[in-house]
Motif scaffolding. Structure first.
Motif, PDB file in Angstrom:
ATOM      1  N   ILE A  78     -48.243  17.032  13.343  1.00  0.00           N
ATOM      2  CA  ILE A  78     -49.080  17.677  12.331  1.00  0.00           C
ATOM      3  C   ILE A  78     -49.362  16.679  11.226  1.00  0.00           C
ATOM      4  O   ILE A  78     -48.436  16.163  10.584  1.00  0.00           O
ATOM      5  N   LEU A  79     -50.641  16.416  11.013  1.00  0.00           N
ATOM      6  CA  LEU A  79     -51.108  15.551   9.934  1.00  0.00           C
ATOM      7  C   LEU A  79     -51.837  16.420   8.930  1.00  0.00           C
ATOM      8  O   LEU A  79     -52.829  17.064   9.274  1.00  0.00           O
ATOM      9  N   VAL A  80     -51.347  16.463   7.705  1.00  0.00           N
ATOM     10  CA  VAL A  80     -52.026  17.204   6.647  1.00  0.00           C
ATOM     11  C   VAL A  80     -52.933  16.234   5.915  1.00  0.00           C
ATOM     12  O   VAL A  80     -52.501  15.169   5.474  1.00  0.00           O
ATOM     13  N   LEU A  81     -54.184  16.623   5.801  1.00  0.00           N
ATOM     14  CA  LEU A  81     -55.206  15.840   5.122  1.00  0.00           C
ATOM     15  C   LEU A  81     -55.773  16.742   4.045  1.00  0.00           C
ATOM     16  O   LEU A  81     -56.424  17.739   4.354  1.00  0.00           O
ATOM     17  N   LEU A  94     -44.555  18.491   4.044  1.00  0.00           N
ATOM     18  CA  LEU A  94     -43.457  17.997   4.884  1.00  0.00           C
ATOM     19  C   LEU A  94     -42.378  19.058   5.048  1.00  0.00           C
ATOM     20  O   LEU A  94     -41.832  19.222   6.144  1.00  0.00           O
ATOM     21  N   ALA A  95     -42.098  19.800   3.978  1.00  0.00           N
ATOM     22  CA  ALA A  95     -41.108  20.872   4.061  1.00  0.00           C
ATOM     23  C   ALA A  95     -41.572  21.992   4.992  1.00  0.00           C
ATOM     24  O   ALA A  95     -40.751  22.644   5.643  1.00  0.00           O
ATOM     25  N   ALA A  96     -42.880  22.198   5.086  1.00  0.00           N
ATOM     26  CA  ALA A  96     -43.433  23.251   5.946  1.00  0.00           C
ATOM     27  C   ALA A  96     -43.485  22.840   7.414  1.00  0.00           C
ATOM     28  O   ALA A  96     -43.751  23.667   8.274  1.00  0.00           O
ATOM     29  N   GLY A  97     -43.264  21.553   7.707  1.00  0.00           N
ATOM     30  CA  GLY A  97     -43.238  21.118   9.096  1.00  0.00           C
ATOM     31  C   GLY A  97     -44.204  20.003   9.442  1.00  0.00           C
ATOM     32  O   GLY A  97     -44.242  19.558  10.582  1.00  0.00           O
ATOM     33  N   ALA A  98     -45.003  19.558   8.476  1.00  0.00           N
ATOM     34  CA  ALA A  98     -45.931  18.456   8.755  1.00  0.00           C
ATOM     35  C   ALA A  98     -45.158  17.161   8.967  1.00  0.00           C
ATOM     36  O   ALA A  98     -44.072  16.966   8.423  1.00  0.00           O
ATOM     37  N   ASP A  99     -45.742  16.272   9.747  1.00  0.00           N
ATOM     38  CA  ASP A  99     -45.145  14.967  10.006  1.00  0.00           C
ATOM     39  C   ASP A  99     -45.617  13.925   8.998  1.00  0.00           C
ATOM     40  O   ASP A  99     -44.897  12.968   8.717  1.00  0.00           O
ATOM     41  N   ARG A 100     -46.832  14.122   8.480  1.00  0.00           N
ATOM     42  CA  ARG A 100     -47.389  13.142   7.553  1.00  0.00           C
ATOM     43  C   ARG A 100     -48.434  13.804   6.670  1.00  0.00           C
ATOM     44  O   ARG A 100     -49.078  14.760   7.077  1.00  0.00           O
ATOM     45  N   TYR A 101     -48.607  13.253   5.456  1.00  0.00           N
ATOM     46  CA  TYR A 101     -49.588  13.749   4.495  1.00  0.00           C
ATOM     47  C   TYR A 101     -50.481  12.583   4.071  1.00  0.00           C
ATOM     48  O   TYR A 101     -49.977  11.502   3.759  1.00  0.00           O
ATOM     49  N   VAL A 102     -51.787  12.804   4.085  1.00  0.00           N
ATOM     50  CA  VAL A 102     -52.751  11.806   3.610  1.00  0.00           C
ATOM     51  C   VAL A 102     -53.720  12.499   2.670  1.00  0.00           C
ATOM     52  O   VAL A 102     -54.235  13.567   2.992  1.00  0.00           O
ATOM     53  N   ALA A 115     -53.556   9.487  12.156  1.00  0.00           N
ATOM     54  CA  ALA A 115     -53.602  10.310  13.369  1.00  0.00           C
ATOM     55  C   ALA A 115     -53.215   9.493  14.590  1.00  0.00           C
ATOM     56  O   ALA A 115     -52.391   9.932  15.405  1.00  0.00           O
ATOM     57  N   ALA A 116     -53.787   8.315  14.709  1.00  0.00           N
ATOM     58  CA  ALA A 116     -53.476   7.452  15.851  1.00  0.00           C
ATOM     59  C   ALA A 116     -52.005   7.075  15.859  1.00  0.00           C
ATOM     60  O   ALA A 116     -51.350   7.065  16.911  1.00  0.00           O
TER      61      ALA A 116
END
Length: 121
Positions: A78-81, A94-102, A115-116
């Protein structure tokens, strides 16, 4: 080929993301969602390897979607953008389960690289 689901309530953002991600080898956009409930349903039915997710969406916000996707598909990245302030929003994502934030302000190419990177890991 990594399967990608885009979830953003702005049609233009989804189209731009689709265009940029399609230039990355190994990424295939398999679906688009315009709201939170649709994102959760498509994550279940399309079985993507990666969900690129906005935080501000109708129906369910991105934090709720991230939690639901993580529960239903623990192996899905999961990538949050998002346009929200990175410090607070990143920690919440990240606390909700995302792997990365941009941050969206970083640009679409930064998001595409993130994403890649996530699907290679």
């Amino acid at each position: 080929m990594a399967r990608v689901l885009l979830a953003d309530d702005h049609d233009l953002m989804r189209k731009l993301l689709r265009t940029v991600l399609s230039t990355r080898p190994g990424l295939e956009v398999v679906g688009e969602a315009a709201d939170g409930p649709e994102a959760v349903e498509l994550a279940r039915t399309l079985e993507p390897d990666l969900v690129v997710l906005d935080l501000a969406m109708p129906g369910m916000d991105g934090l709720q979607v991230a939690g639901a996707v993580r529960a239903a598909r623990p192996d899905c990245a999961i990538l949050v953008l998002s346009a929200f302030d990175a410090e607070h929003a990143a920690a919440a994502a990240l606390a909700a389960g995302a792997d990365r934030y941009v941050e969206k302000a970083a640009g679409l190419h930064v998001a595409a690289q993130a994403a890649a990177d996530l699907v290679k890991a």
